[in-house]
Design an enzyme around this catalytic site. Sequence first.
Site, PDB file in Angstrom:
ATOM      1  N   SER A 132      43.669  35.688  39.348  1.00  0.00           N
ATOM      2  CA  SER A 132      44.608  36.761  39.095  1.00  0.00           C
ATOM      3  C   SER A 132      43.905  37.974  38.500  1.00  0.00           C
ATOM      4  CB  SER A 132      45.708  36.282  38.145  1.00  0.00           C
ATOM      5  OG  SER A 132      46.683  37.287  37.974  1.00  0.00           O
TER       6      SER A 132
ATOM      7  N   CYS B  18      48.265  27.436  37.977  1.00  0.00           N
ATOM      8  CA  CYS B  18      48.004  28.455  36.949  1.00  0.00           C
ATOM      9  C   CYS B  18      48.515  27.975  35.600  1.00  0.00           C
ATOM     10  CB  CYS B  18      48.667  29.773  37.328  1.00  0.00           C
ATOM     11  SG  CYS B  18      48.399  31.070  36.087  1.00  0.00           S
TER      12      CYS B  18
ATOM     13  N   LYS C 232      47.475  24.557  45.608  1.00  0.00           N
ATOM     14  CA  LYS C 232      46.451  24.416  44.579  1.00  0.00           C
ATOM     15  C   LYS C 232      47.120  23.907  43.309  1.00  0.00           C
ATOM     16  CE  LYS C 232      42.457  26.849  42.597  1.00  0.00           C
ATOM     17  NZ  LYS C 232      42.649  26.660  41.148  1.00  0.00           N
TER      18      LYS C 232
ATOM     19  N   GLY D 241      35.427  29.835  41.438  1.00  0.00           N
ATOM     20  CA  GLY D 241      36.219  30.929  40.907  1.00  0.00           C
ATOM     21  C   GLY D 241      35.451  31.845  39.987  1.00  0.00           C
TER      22      GLY D 241
END
Length: 336
Positions: free
Chosen positions: A21, A102, A141, A226
């Site tokens: 994000s 998340c 995910k 990531g």
Amino acid sequence: MSVLRGGGAEAGVPALLAPLSGVTDLYMRRIARRYGASAVISEMVAAAELALGDAESQLRSEGAGVSPHVVQLAGCAPEPMARAARIAVETGADVIDVNMGCPAKTVTGGAAGSALMRDLDNAERLLAAVRDAVSVPVTVKMRLGWDEASLNAADLAQRAERLGLNAVTVHGRTRQQFYKGSADWTAIRAVVQAVRIPVFANGDITSLSEARACLAASGAAGVMIGRAAQGRPWLVGAIASALAGQPRPEPSREERAAIACEHYEGLIALYGPAMGVRHARKHLASYVEHAGPGALPASERTRLLTTSDPALALELLRRAFLDPDDAPLESLGEAA
């Protein structure tokens, strides 16, 4: 899943750029894909906002020049998720990824992200709505679970498989861990063994040696990288190529400088000067960090991260890579 392998690693194990994000913007994804990432995923897009036509959400889901174009959606209700998935596909998405991992309180507080792992029935309804809404592949995910007492990733993955989803990615931490401690790659193996669809392993993969260790521990079909790619968008492709047995040279200082400047200028073009400068600062800090310890004096680093003048920022960014007093460049961390 072939659409996620893309080019550059067809013969090897896929390495994907994870959705981050505020980080994996269009230009970072373009660069990572050009440098061989098997696939790249958009930063998280709030489904309800995209469904309402929010301009910034549209920018987050932009995929011009990226193929395959994967859009990650986050939400807690089936209808907005389905509507957003249709909008994303109508505007070019080749794959829809659903965020159930998340850990941010702003996301879980709205019963989205990893909060969905506390209610697998609702998670299943949401996945079914997205799957029914579009004809492109759908992936999800997730984390290992909400906490150590509820490690239910294998159950969620099985539900996803029964619904016809095409792949799952598992971050090797619970939501309650956030990013503390170490990712448990071994725990991902239970998910791999529970389903027949591809499982990608995510968490703490910063080098080729760690990618190999993760694959060995998890049995996963591929890796998703990531935070380690921030400031190094070429890293994912370099790992993909090495895993495929086709190692490539590290980018030179000149090439890294050009990449950093391309990314910065792209953000200015995408968001406009005022917002683009602010959006880029996190990237500038990461590029300088990976340029080496002697890349810029402290005073110039501060100027780089605070200036609103794009020309000055580009000058300092080039200086970070091209005048670093022979500071060593970071590599993959293991000879291929």
